[in-house]
Design a protein around this motif. Structure first.
Motif, PDB file in Angstrom:
ATOM      1  N   SER A 282     -28.446   0.357   3.479  1.00 39.30           N
ATOM      2  CA  SER A 282     -28.851  -0.856   2.756  1.00 39.30           C
ATOM      3  C   SER A 282     -27.632  -1.526   2.148  1.00 39.30           C
ATOM      4  O   SER A 282     -26.659  -0.857   1.775  1.00 39.30           O
ATOM      5  N   HIS A 304     -32.739   0.702  -3.886  1.00 40.63           N
ATOM      6  CA  HIS A 304     -31.865   1.874  -3.870  1.00 40.63           C
ATOM      7  C   HIS A 304     -32.624   3.142  -4.276  1.00 40.63           C
ATOM      8  O   HIS A 304     -32.428   4.209  -3.676  1.00 40.63           O
ATOM      9  N   ARG A 308     -33.056   6.835  -2.574  1.00 41.90           N
ATOM     10  CA  ARG A 308     -32.628   8.001  -3.334  1.00 41.90           C
ATOM     11  C   ARG A 308     -33.751   9.048  -3.395  1.00 41.90           C
ATOM     12  O   ARG A 308     -33.478  10.260  -3.444  1.00 41.90           O
ATOM     13  N   LEU A 316     -24.990   5.423  -4.410  1.00 45.48           N
ATOM     14  CA  LEU A 316     -24.808   3.984  -4.589  1.00 45.48           C
ATOM     15  C   LEU A 316     -23.314   3.648  -4.583  1.00 45.48           C
ATOM     16  O   LEU A 316     -22.529   4.209  -5.358  1.00 45.48           O
ATOM     17  N   TRP A 331     -24.263  -4.187  -3.520  1.00 45.62           N
ATOM     18  CA  TRP A 331     -24.725  -2.838  -3.833  1.00 45.62           C
ATOM     19  C   TRP A 331     -25.134  -2.193  -2.521  1.00 45.62           C
ATOM     20  O   TRP A 331     -26.092  -2.612  -1.875  1.00 45.62           O
ATOM     21  N   THR A 333     -26.110   1.221  -0.220  1.00 50.76           N
ATOM     22  CA  THR A 333     -26.648   2.575  -0.248  1.00 50.76           C
ATOM     23  C   THR A 333     -26.189   3.310   1.006  1.00 50.76           C
ATOM     24  O   THR A 333     -26.416   2.832   2.131  1.00 50.76           O
TER      25      THR A 333
END
Length: 378
Positions: A282, A304, A308, A316, A331, A333
């Motif tokens: 991502s 995220h 996780r 991250l 951001w 992932t």
């Protein structure tokens, strides 16, 4: 003259003055010498018999004294009569004639007085967390509910806002509907409910919480509902909508948590993933339009956290901390483990059934530029 005079030659009914002069009986003073005739002085306060023709004119002070005495006597008599009548009336009454006097308890007999209306508690319940865990349904909290006022209380609101926090760090917030299943709370017997915060209604997971979280309830409406035996009692309540957190805004909390995760993951990434290939699953940022919807920081965090929870090795990455990304505000992932070759990272994506564009190999480093650091799947 014989029919007007007696044998003594004196006029009938005459009186003598003190000097012996003869006068008519109606004279007060002698017509010859002026001496008083038949007058006797009376004391001012003497109420004796009538002693003369002038006794019908009473002395003024004596008259006032007699009037005052008479008035006092009358008043005293009236008071005695009233008091006697009242006492006789009270003694003659039976206890049932007075609703304010009870025959047994002393709190009244006859028609019962109206019972005081039950107090409606407008204070929110007091909550205590028993456990905090992450499930497939979301963040789950087992909570005890105590009444917020002395005595018992009922929670039957349609939108009870419950917030969860770790000190000043917000964890979750949601609105819960208890109208379909009112919950009765007692001081010595609190109610227990499992509260579920679905995805998007929590921002921190149990592994990010240091100790027992604090739960706070907020009521936004006056409540008058009471328990209904016809309504089922449920032990598990799912939040119907996201709510404002206890210590900030939703966006503000999301930004703070993204920063916490970035800082916590950075040391691990530098030691275990730097200068290696990893699966990237991502890459998002606030303001990005996806499917006609503009993302917020809360959306980025939710995305995220979903990864996780699916993969224990998800971490991250903030693009600005690495030199192999074109932009510095994404951001990203990634999922471990790290590989020496890009084909190994892409093979992992195949095994997890990701779409071609949803997972690919990325080289993470702060020594090289972005060229040839991304290998897509075919």
């Amino acid at each position: 003259m014989t029919d007007a005079w007696g044998q003594s030659g004196e006029l009938a009914g005459t009186v003598l003055c003190s000097q012996g002069h003869m006068n008519s009986p109606n004279y007060r003073f002698c017509s010859h010498c002026g001496s008083p005739i038949g007058l006797v002085p009376f004391p001012a306060d003497d109420d004796g018999p009538d002693d003369g023709p002038d006794d019908d004119v009473p002395d003024e002070p004596a008259q006032k004294t007699r009037k005052i005495a008479l008035a006092v006597g009358i008043i005293a008599a009236v008071v005695v009569l009233v008091a006697g009548g009242t006492t006789a009336y009270l003694l003659a009454k039976t206890p049932t004639e007075d609703p304010a006097v009870g025959t047994d308890t002393g709190f009244g007999s006859g028609a019962p007085s109206a019972a005081p209306a039950a107090m409606v508690c407008n204070e929110p319940p007091i909550l205590e967390a028993e456990s905090l865990e992450k499930t497939v349904d979301g963040l789950t909290v087992s909570a005890l509910f105590y009444p917020g006022c002395p005595g018992s209380d009922v929670e039957a609101g349609k939108a009870l806002r419950v917030t969860v926090a770790d000190g000043q760090r917000d964890i979750a917030a949601g609105e819960f509907d208890f109208s379909g299943s009112p919950m009765e709370m007692k001081p010595n017997a609190p109610a227990r409910r499992t509260l579920v915060f679905p995805d998007g209604m929590y921002w921190r997971t149990p592994d990010m919480v240091g100790g027992q979280p604090q739960l706070v309830a907020h009521r936004d409406e006056r409540r008058t509902a009471t328990p209904d035996a016809g309504k089922s009692v449920v032990d598990r309540v799912v939040a119907a909508a996201v709510a404002e957190p206890e210590h900030g805004s939703i966006v503000g909390v999301a930004k703070a948590v993204l920063g916490e995760l970035r800082d916590a993951d950075l040391p691990l990434l530098r030691s275990a993933a730097a200068n290696r290939w990893v699966p990237q699953v991502s890459s998002k940022r606030a303001g990005l339009v996806v499917g006609g919807r503009t993302l917020t920081d809360a959306d980025v965090l939710r995305d995220h956290l979903d990864f996780r929870e699916r993969f224990s090795g998800a971490r991250l990455v903030y693009s600005g901390q690495w030199s192999t990304f074109n932009d510095d505000d994404w951001w990203v992932t990634i999922v471990g483990p790290a590989w020496f070759y890009p084909d190994d990272a892409n093979r992992w994506c195949d095994q997890q059934d990701f779409g071609v564009d949803d997972c690919f190999a990325k080289f993470v480093s702060d020594l090289f530029g972005p060229e040839r650091t991304t290998v897509y799947r075919k």
